[in-house]
Design an enzyme around this catalytic site. Structure first.
Site, PDB file in Angstrom:
ATOM      1  N   GLY A 235      79.963  57.320  35.641  1.00  0.00           N
ATOM      2  CA  GLY A 235      81.004  58.191  36.179  1.00  0.00           C
ATOM      3  C   GLY A 235      82.056  58.507  35.133  1.00  0.00           C
ATOM      4  O   GLY A 235      82.305  59.659  34.827  1.00  0.00           O
ATOM      5  N   ILE A 464      78.987  51.995  39.943  1.00  0.00           N
ATOM      6  CA  ILE A 464      78.726  53.201  39.128  1.00  0.00           C
ATOM      7  C   ILE A 464      77.961  52.837  37.858  1.00  0.00           C
ATOM      8  O   ILE A 464      77.935  53.599  36.893  1.00  0.00           O
ATOM      9  CB  ILE A 464      80.029  53.964  38.810  1.00  0.00           C
ATOM     10  CG1 ILE A 464      81.020  53.109  38.007  1.00  0.00           C
ATOM     11  CG2 ILE A 464      80.683  54.438  40.085  1.00  0.00           C
ATOM     12  CD1 ILE A 464      82.258  53.911  37.528  1.00  0.00           C
ATOM     13  N   GLY A 465      77.354  51.650  37.884  1.00  0.00           N
ATOM     14  CA  GLY A 465      76.606  51.188  36.719  1.00  0.00           C
ATOM     15  C   GLY A 465      77.286  50.004  36.070  1.00  0.00           C
ATOM     16  O   GLY A 465      76.799  49.444  35.090  1.00  0.00           O
ATOM     17  N   THR A 466      78.428  49.606  36.659  1.00  0.00           N
ATOM     18  CA  THR A 466      79.235  48.536  36.087  1.00  0.00           C
ATOM     19  C   THR A 466      78.723  47.153  36.469  1.00  0.00           C
ATOM     20  O   THR A 466      79.010  46.180  35.776  1.00  0.00           O
ATOM     21  CB  THR A 466      80.676  48.667  36.587  1.00  0.00           C
ATOM     22  OG1 THR A 466      80.619  48.831  38.012  1.00  0.00           O
ATOM     23  CG2 THR A 466      81.358  49.875  35.987  1.00  0.00           C
ATOM     24  N   GLY A 507      88.429  48.044  40.433  1.00  0.00           N
ATOM     25  CA  GLY A 507      87.423  47.635  41.414  1.00  0.00           C
ATOM     26  C   GLY A 507      87.433  46.155  41.736  1.00  0.00           C
ATOM     27  O   GLY A 507      87.614  45.764  42.898  1.00  0.00           O
ATOM     28  N   ASN A 586      81.373  37.858  35.085  1.00  0.00           N
ATOM     29  CA  ASN A 586      79.973  37.770  34.682  1.00  0.00           C
ATOM     30  C   ASN A 586      79.876  38.173  33.218  1.00  0.00           C
ATOM     31  O   ASN A 586      79.943  39.354  32.883  1.00  0.00           O
ATOM     32  CB  ASN A 586      79.137  38.707  35.571  1.00  0.00           C
ATOM     33  CG  ASN A 586      77.648  38.669  35.246  1.00  0.00           C
ATOM     34  OD1 ASN A 586      77.252  38.675  34.084  1.00  0.00           O
ATOM     35  ND2 ASN A 586      76.825  38.640  36.273  1.00  0.00           N
ATOM     36  N   PRO A 587      79.780  37.200  32.315  1.00  0.00           N
ATOM     37  CA  PRO A 587      79.825  37.509  30.884  1.00  0.00           C
ATOM     38  C   PRO A 587      78.795  38.553  30.454  1.00  0.00           C
ATOM     39  O   PRO A 587      79.087  39.408  29.617  1.00  0.00           O
ATOM     40  CB  PRO A 587      79.556  36.157  30.219  1.00  0.00           C
ATOM     41  CG  PRO A 587      80.071  35.155  31.213  1.00  0.00           C
ATOM     42  CD  PRO A 587      79.768  35.744  32.562  1.00  0.00           C
ATOM     43  N   GLU A 660      87.648  49.922  31.291  1.00  0.00           N
ATOM     44  CA  GLU A 660      88.230  50.940  30.429  1.00  0.00           C
ATOM     45  C   GLU A 660      88.808  50.433  29.115  1.00  0.00           C
ATOM     46  O   GLU A 660      88.834  51.170  28.127  1.00  0.00           O
ATOM     47  CB  GLU A 660      89.279  51.735  31.231  1.00  0.00           C
ATOM     48  CG  GLU A 660      88.583  52.622  32.251  1.00  0.00           C
ATOM     49  CD  GLU A 660      89.479  53.142  33.355  1.00  0.00           C
ATOM     50  OE1 GLU A 660      89.874  54.303  33.267  1.00  0.00           O
ATOM     51  OE2 GLU A 660      89.765  52.404  34.309  1.00  0.00           O
TER      52      GLU A 660
HETATM   53 MO1  MOS Z   1      88.249  55.786  35.599  1.00  0.00          MO
HETATM   54  S1  MOS Z   1      88.672  57.299  34.232  1.00  0.00           S
HETATM   55  O1  MOS Z   1      89.832  55.336  35.988  1.00  0.00           O
HETATM   56  O2  MOS Z   1      87.642  56.653  36.963  1.00  0.00           O
END
Ligand code: MOS
Length: 694
Positions: A235, A464-466, A507, A586-587, A660
């Protein structure tokens, strides 16, 4: 102080629970969802940047066999709300940017839809457009707030006096480029109506937020919109808010009653329809004494927004928190242009906003003869310089020291252009990273006992893939005193309890706190031996800790760069980041997030650049042939590490967001290393080879 979880499963690295489905190709993304006999939508876009639609002739398209409907501003239904002009599909004949959707074809097949879209004849009475971003424009304005709700301008002390009394000063302008979000999975919607209810399989970062925005625009009660997103192929912020294709998919499905529709944006369409990172112009002023202690930190940031909808990138915000200095100033100004609507892209604000200041600090450190790591350590604040609050935890210095040790910084010759190997000039550089601990209220989770010792945990969070499927199960397991394999998650669907968006690296803090609250409620109610079917829910606790502390993650990024002495080609053989991000859930997954962010930062530093043709108002390199994103061969060696950090204030897990921060500071570290390699100071991204050819 929060009631901290005792970590048992937290800190382990179970593999992704969604991994097998993904690698075997059985994970269904928004466009793969099986619906019976779907129709397909293809969009028609304006090819001028500003004007008025005088005619949309659909006769040739309509006549094509297999075309079911063509939506235009002349025939589309009126929307309940047009407050958000980006989402007001077909509500006006005004064209506000090149790429705006002016028609949509619904057809039996993808191919027919695309062919028919090419047959729609669009006449536009063209008006002069203005897409030129510059800090010299006389119509720059101050937005009321910047993204995230921060103040537009701040001022402490007096920077004029501070600069006048500083033996070392810097006044330079830095720029970051226009960057487009390019998740691997393009934005895709499968839409169907059932008895007046709308179901959307959507590639989104937030199912409930998508429901709420879509319901408002369409004039539906939110409960009548059902959004499902079990798997999302990336995303980076573009899927954090609803974009116009969602509304168009809903209208298109309505236009062909009883038929579900699928709408997948093409890669090229994503360059005008799903947000992007605004280019920024950052005037940075710094002043320090002979010991390298900063007296002044000032950042004046200029960005662009669309004339039809404001987005204010918070570029100067991170500089409010990183270094101590008695005299400070930040400002944000915007140019409202005839451009697509900018929006979130991984670490909006922090990512571009740590480029200028972190290059400036490198320049000033060199000017006063200090090592850039030492310079940063000398300017470590005791409390948050912006708010005066204590930090819940702050380990930038530990990251700098640990990074310097791991990277081998002590062997560095401070002189630029001192090292060359087979025609390549070699250099190293450092920069700091920071990202706030964001917490979004409004999530709810439910815990149910499904068999002795087994639990089902539901929350409408999105992976979202995280790794959300996995990390939330770890948190739930510790909160319930269960084994990881005894917890099953139910996420990614508005049928689950409401959850906040996967944005702002919030999240795990937001959903994790909610899951812990539900688990604690469950255990309070049912004790250690709950009956099958026992169920409890809880909302994310209100938390006033945030009022007492400034909460931020920090990091230090080290880069090795080589620049070819003859061709100017820039390579980054090595990146090393050390981060202070609280407890790591989770390393394995955390490392993936951090090196992903760093890789994206490298990509931003060297390759990515949406090139605007001002004559026509569009990004000309709007595809993967010409918008280059770093690939494996561009990224030989990226290491991410973290320091032990115990923060009892952020949330019950003691975590800070990690999605981020990895991209923040990377480009500055690379630019600083490129200067060290060559002696050429580049203040404008990306670091293309022409900068290094005299
Ligand atoms: Mo992320 S750019 O805060 O969806």
């Amino acid at each position: 102080m929060t009631d901290l979880l005792r970590p048992r499963v937290l800190g382990q690295s179970p593999t992704r629970v969604d991994g097998p489905a993904k690698v075997t190709g059985t994970a269904r993304y928004a466009g793969d969802q099986r619906v019976s006999d779907p129709a397909y939508v293809h969009l028609v876009q304006a090819d001028v940047a500003r004007g008025v639609l005088t005619e949309v002739d659909v006769s040739a398209a309509q006549a094509l066999h297999g075309v079911l409907a063509v939506l235009t501003p002349d025939n589309a239904p009126r929307l309940a709300s047009t407050d958000d002009a980006e989402l007001a599909a077909f509500q006006s004949h005004e064209v506000a940017f090149r790429g705006q959707v002016v028609a949509a074809v619904v057809a039996r097949t993808r191919e027919i839809a695309r062919h028919a879209a090419a047959l729609v004849r669009v006449e536009i009475d063209q008006r002069p457009h203005d897409v030129h971003l510059s800090a010299d424009r006389d119509d720059l304005y101050a937005p009321e707030k910047v993204n995230g709700g921060s103040a537009t301008d701040t001022e402490q002390g007096d920077i004029g006096t501070g600069l006048a009394h500083s033996p070392f000063t810097l006044d330079q302008t830095y720029t970051t480029a226009w960057y487009n979000n390019n998740p691997l999975e393009p934005h895709t919607t499968t839409a169907l109506w059932l008895d007046g209810d709308l179901a959307l399989y959507e590639s989104t970062q937030g199912v409930h937020t998508t429901r709420e925005s879509t319901a408002r625009v369409l004039g539906l009660a939110p409960e009548r919109v059902h959004v499902i997103a079990p798997h999302v192929g990336g995303g980076f912020g573009s899927k954090g808010t609803v974009h116009v294709h969602v509304i168009i998919a809903a209208l298109a499905a309505k236009a062909v009653p009883g038929t579900p529709v699928k709408l997948a944006l093409t890669r090229q369409q994503m360059f005008s329809l799903v947000g992007y990172r605004t280019p920024t112009i950052q005037r940075v002023r710094l002043g320090c004494d002979a010991d390298g202690r900063l007296a002044v930190v000032a950042v004046d940031a200029v960005g662009q927004t669309a004339r039809i909808k404001e987005f204010a990138e918070q570029t100067a915000v991170p500089s409010r928190t990183v270094y101590a200095a008695p005299n400070r100033r930040t400002t944000h100004r915007l140019a409202a242009l005839d451009v697509p609507v900018p929006s979130w892209m991984r670490a909006p604000g922090e990512c571009p906003g740590m480029f200028g200041p972190e290059v400036a600090v490198d320049e000033l450190a060199i000017a006063c003869g200090l090592d850039p790591v030492e310079f940063r350590i000398r300017n470590e604040p005791d409390v948050d310089p912006d708010t005066g609050k204590p930090f819940s935890s702050r380990n930038l210095v530990a990251c700098l020291r640990e990074g310097a040790r791991r990277f081998g910084w002590e062997h560095r010759d401070p002189a630029p252009r001192a090292r060359a190997e087979s025609g390549w000039l070699m250099g190293t550089g450092v920069a700091a990273s920071t990202y706030p601990v964001n917490r979004i209220p409004g999530s709810v989770a439910t815990v149910r006992c499904t068999a002795p010792g087994r639990y089902l945990v539901s929350i409408g969070a999105v992976d979202i893939g995280t790794g959300t499927w996995t990390s939330l199960a770890q948190i739930a397991a510790d909160a319930l005193g269960a084994d990881f394999t005894d917890v099953e998650m139910r996420i990614g669907d508005t049928a689950r309890p409401r959850a906040s968006v996967a944005g702002g690296s919030s999240g795990i803090t937001s959903w994790g706190s909610t899951v812990v609250a539900a688990a604690r409620e469950f255990r309070r109610t049912f004790g250690d031996h709950p009956a099958e079917g026992a169920e409890a829910s809880a909302a994310m606790p209100e938390d006033d800790v945030g009022e007492e502390y400034a909460m931020h993650a920090f990091g230090a990024q080290f880069a090795e760069v080589r620049v070819h002495a003859d061709t100017g080609e820039v390579r980054v053989p090595r990146l090393l980041g050390v981060f202070a991000v609280g407890r790591v859930v989770n390393p394995r997954l955390a490392r993936s997030q951090l090196i992903g962010g760093m890789t994206m930062g490298l990509s931003m530093a060297l390759h990515e650049h949406s090139v605007l043709d001002e004559r026509f108002g569009h990004v000309v390199n709007h595809d993967f042939a010409e918008y280059h994103i770093a690939t494996n061969s561009d990224v030989p060696h990226v290491e991410a590490h973290w320091v032990e950090e115990h923060d009892p204030h952020t949330n019950p897990m003691g975590t800070k967001g990690i999605g981020e921060i990895g991209i923040v500071g990377t480009a500055a570290a690379i630019a600083n290393a490129a200067h060290h390699a060559t002696g050429v100071r580049v203040r404008d991204l990306p670091l293309t080879l022409d900068h290094f050819l005299e």
